[in-house]
Scaffold this motif. Structure first.
Motif, PDB file in Angstrom:
ATOM      1  N   LYS A  72       6.877  13.708  -9.659  1.00  0.00           N
ATOM      2  CA  LYS A  72       6.926  14.107 -11.067  1.00  0.00           C
ATOM      3  C   LYS A  72       5.547  14.043 -11.707  1.00  0.00           C
ATOM      4  N   TYR A  73       4.712  13.127 -11.235  1.00  0.00           N
ATOM      5  CA  TYR A  73       3.348  12.943 -11.753  1.00  0.00           C
ATOM      6  C   TYR A  73       2.370  13.141 -10.585  1.00  0.00           C
ATOM      7  N   PRO A  74       2.147  14.369 -10.183  1.00  0.00           N
ATOM      8  CA  PRO A  74       1.368  14.639  -8.962  1.00  0.00           C
ATOM      9  C   PRO A  74      -0.087  14.194  -9.021  1.00  0.00           C
ATOM     10  N   GLN A  75      -0.595  13.912 -10.224  1.00  0.00           N
ATOM     11  CA  GLN A  75      -1.983  13.484 -10.337  1.00  0.00           C
ATOM     12  C   GLN A  75      -2.122  11.964 -10.417  1.00  0.00           C
ATOM     13  N   VAL A  76      -1.001  11.255 -10.219  1.00  0.00           N
ATOM     14  CA  VAL A  76      -1.038   9.792 -10.219  1.00  0.00           C
ATOM     15  C   VAL A  76      -0.671   9.294  -8.823  1.00  0.00           C
ATOM     16  N   LYS A  77      -1.476   8.413  -8.280  1.00  0.00           N
ATOM     17  CA  LYS A  77      -1.216   7.796  -6.989  1.00  0.00           C
ATOM     18  C   LYS A  77      -0.862   6.331  -7.210  1.00  0.00           C
ATOM     19  N   VAL A  78       0.254   5.880  -6.611  1.00  0.00           N
ATOM     20  CA  VAL A  78       0.680   4.497  -6.737  1.00  0.00           C
ATOM     21  C   VAL A  78       0.420   3.766  -5.427  1.00  0.00           C
ATOM     22  N   LYS A  79      -0.376   2.723  -5.498  1.00  0.00           N
ATOM     23  CA  LYS A  79      -0.601   1.863  -4.343  1.00  0.00           C
ATOM     24  C   LYS A  79       0.427   0.741  -4.396  1.00  0.00           C
ATOM     25  N   TYR A  80       1.326   0.743  -3.440  1.00  0.00           N
ATOM     26  CA  TYR A  80       2.413  -0.235  -3.411  1.00  0.00           C
ATOM     27  C   TYR A  80       1.996  -1.463  -2.602  1.00  0.00           C
ATOM     28  N   VAL A  81       2.107  -2.639  -3.223  1.00  0.00           N
ATOM     29  CA  VAL A  81       1.791  -3.897  -2.543  1.00  0.00           C
ATOM     30  C   VAL A  81       2.972  -4.841  -2.722  1.00  0.00           C
ATOM     31  N   ASN A  82       3.557  -5.286  -1.624  1.00  0.00           N
ATOM     32  CA  ASN A  82       4.652  -6.245  -1.710  1.00  0.00           C
ATOM     33  C   ASN A  82       4.076  -7.655  -1.627  1.00  0.00           C
ATOM     34  N   VAL A  83       4.304  -8.438  -2.669  1.00  0.00           N
ATOM     35  CA  VAL A  83       3.807  -9.811  -2.736  1.00  0.00           C
ATOM     36  C   VAL A  83       5.013 -10.749  -2.769  1.00  0.00           C
ATOM     37  N   PRO A  84       5.098 -11.740  -1.888  1.00  0.00           N
ATOM     38  CA  PRO A  84       6.241 -12.652  -1.913  1.00  0.00           C
ATOM     39  C   PRO A  84       6.444 -13.258  -3.291  1.00  0.00           C
ATOM     40  N   SER A  85       7.706 -13.358  -3.691  1.00  0.00           N
ATOM     41  CA  SER A  85       8.009 -13.811  -5.053  1.00  0.00           C
ATOM     42  C   SER A  85       7.538 -15.223  -5.332  1.00  0.00           C
ATOM     43  N   ASP A  86       7.404 -16.057  -4.287  1.00  0.00           N
ATOM     44  CA  ASP A  86       6.945 -17.425  -4.522  1.00  0.00           C
ATOM     45  C   ASP A  86       5.423 -17.531  -4.530  1.00  0.00           C
ATOM     46  N   GLN A  87       4.729 -16.395  -4.385  1.00  0.00           N
ATOM     47  CA  GLN A  87       3.265 -16.396  -4.406  1.00  0.00           C
ATOM     48  C   GLN A  87       2.680 -15.536  -5.523  1.00  0.00           C
ATOM     49  N   ALA A  88       3.481 -14.609  -6.047  1.00  0.00           N
ATOM     50  CA  ALA A  88       2.961 -13.617  -6.991  1.00  0.00           C
ATOM     51  C   ALA A  88       2.436 -14.236  -8.277  1.00  0.00           C
ATOM     52  N   GLN A  89       3.127 -15.251  -8.786  1.00  0.00           N
ATOM     53  CA  GLN A  89       2.716 -15.849 -10.052  1.00  0.00           C
ATOM     54  C   GLN A  89       1.304 -16.417  -9.959  1.00  0.00           C
ATOM     55  N   GLY A  90       1.066 -17.256  -8.952  1.00  0.00           N
ATOM     56  CA  GLY A  90      -0.250 -17.858  -8.800  1.00  0.00           C
ATOM     57  C   GLY A  90      -1.325 -16.848  -8.457  1.00  0.00           C
ATOM     58  N   GLN A  91      -0.984 -15.868  -7.600  1.00  0.00           N
ATOM     59  CA  GLN A  91      -1.976 -14.866  -7.209  1.00  0.00           C
ATOM     60  C   GLN A  91      -2.389 -13.995  -8.390  1.00  0.00           C
ATOM     61  N   PHE A  92      -1.416 -13.628  -9.231  1.00  0.00           N
ATOM     62  CA  PHE A  92      -1.755 -12.802 -10.385  1.00  0.00           C
ATOM     63  C   PHE A  92      -2.646 -13.563 -11.349  1.00  0.00           C
ATOM     64  N   GLN A  93      -2.316 -14.814 -11.605  1.00  0.00           N
ATOM     65  CA  GLN A  93      -3.124 -15.607 -12.535  1.00  0.00           C
ATOM     66  C   GLN A  93      -4.549 -15.787 -12.021  1.00  0.00           C
ATOM     67  N   THR A  94      -4.679 -16.028 -10.739  1.00  0.00           N
ATOM     68  CA  THR A  94      -6.008 -16.198 -10.168  1.00  0.00           C
ATOM     69  C   THR A  94      -6.827 -14.907 -10.323  1.00  0.00           C
TER      70      THR A  94
END
Length: 431
Positions: A72-94
């Motif tokens: 639907k948005y051919p000019q937008v590219k999404v980079k998908y990264v799966n981050v374990p739910s028990d690590q995402a909070q700390g990794q995002f804050q860092t």
């Protein structure tokens, strides 16, 4: 909410200054956050999305939605990264504190949103294209997106806990219905063990999974209105004693203090345990187990009531945009797309996650999923959690207390005394 064990770095990050965020007003993007987009399909750029779902049983549905978005948005590219739910909070804050490496969009657990917002890590979304038809969202999930009168996320999915059980094992033990009270839960579990050889109830040593016992006795962790810490209460002592009794009586085998979530899920899937507490996010994995090739063998019921009531916590996940993103317009469009009725209906149909939009429950794909239909009234009675910046820090002390109880290192009263002491170090201006 699922399998969340806040890291020590999370606590430390709360002390960081808001100014450390690095781009609190959308980085170098010149587009006004409130500017209308005349032709959304012309929006361009690349965005990174941190997803926290299980990559095997849930991830494929979200990756399929990304492909629909990119078509639907051919000019937008999404980079998908799966981050374990028990690590995402700390990794995002860092990453956000360092001003580098943070994703443009994060799937934020409901308890993290106000915390991230209080630190200046999230882009305000009021009046932007990210929020479409705000009145259509369920009040509970919507309330978790707000901080200091502003909106910092959009509700993606909501959840709570229920009693999941093996109908065959319960029937062999002489029970045609799920237990409705803790007393019935204990007896049913003992009957299963005596008559089938399987374990009755597999416990998950995780603080979130203690909350139904706490709410069932009329307890809570905080009195937010009164700014009081109430975790060390007679009601909560009864709740922790209930858990201890389930273990000591043999109704629940003594769980390991680590990996108990995976152990409980495996035991249920393989028919080695008849009952667990879990949420809708677990269903896609459970149906992969040999016991539930026939999905009708899985029963879903409200958590059993304690002496006061039956009560399970409100959980769920929001989509939030990093304040330092260089691709704000594309991020707005992505969040908007991923929270439409159509996207939520696809998620509900394929992996049984509960929509956050009221109108989504009228969608045929949602109505056609019996698991979602069963979970919806349970969700409607879920107990709200405190949407405060410190909310994400409440679980680690409770987890440590649960582990000490299971490990035989502390009695229920001592567990709560220690948790109370730790809470007072977090909530310094609370009584």
């Amino acid at each position: 909410m699922r399998r969340l064990l806040p890291a020590a770095a999370v606590v430390a990050a709360l002390a960081l200054a808001v100014s450390a965020c690095g781009g609190g007003n959308g980085g170098g993007n010149a587009t006004s956050p409130t500017a209308a987009v005349s032709d959304p399909s012309k929006v361009s750029g690349e965005i990174t999305w941190w997803d926290t779902t299980r990559p095997d049983s849930e991830g494929p549905t979200f990756q399929a939605l990304i492909k629909e978005f990119e078509a639907k948005y051919p000019q937008v590219k999404v980079k998908y990264v799966n981050v374990p739910s028990d690590q995402a909070q700390g990794q995002f804050q860092t990453a956000a504190q360092a001003g580098a490496g943070a994703p443009d969009v994060i799937r934020s657990e409901v308890a993290w949103t106000s915390q991230f917002a209080s630190l200046g890590y999230l882009q305000p979304l009021d009046g932007t294209r990210a929020v479409d038809d705000e009145a259509d969202f369920l009040p509970g999930p919507l309330s978790s997106t707000e901080y200091n009168g502003k909106t910092y996320a959009v509700p993606q999915v909501t959840d709570t806990l229920a009693l999941l059980y093996n109908r065959r094992l319960l029937k062999e033990a002489g029970h045609d219905e799920a237990p409705k009270t803790i007393a019935e839960l204990k007896q049913t579990a003992l009957d299963v063990k005596a008559k089938t050889g399987a374990e009755g109830l597999a416990l998950n040593v995780d603080s979130y999974f203690l909350l139904p016992f706490i709410y069932g006795e009329g307890g809570d962790l905080l009195d937010v209105a009164g700014k009081k810490i109430v975790v060390n209460s007679p009601a909560n002592v009864r709740a922790i004693q209930t858990v201890a009794d389930l273990i000591s009586s043999g109704a629940a085998p003594k769980p390991a203090t680590t990996e108990s979530y995976a152990n409980a899920m495996t035991a249920l899937k393989e028919g080695k345990a008849a009952m667990i507490y879990n949420g809708p996010w677990s269903l896609s994995e459970i149906y992969q187990g040999k016991e539930f090739k026939d999905k009708k063998n899985l029963g879903i019921a409200p958590v059993p009531a304690g002496s006061v009531k039956a009560g399970a916590p409100t959980g769920g996940w929001n989509l939030a945009i990093y304040a330092g993103s260089k691709n704000i317009p594309a991020a707005y469009e992505f969040v908007r797309f991923m929270t439409t009725v159509e996207a939520q209906a696809k998620i509900a149909k394929e992996i049984s996650l509960l929509p956050t939009r009221t109108s989504a429950y009228a969608n045929p794909d949602v109505q056609g999923n019996s698991d979602v239909v069963v979970f919806k009234p349970i969700m409607d009675t879920a107990v709200p959690r405190p949407w405060i910046p410190e909310g994400g820090q409440l679980f680690q002390p409770l987890l440590e207390g649960y582990q000490s109880l299971v490990g035989g290192k502390a009695a229920p009263a001592d567990v709560l005394k220690k948790v109370d002491e730790q809470y007072r170090g977090i909530m310094k201006d609370w009584s």
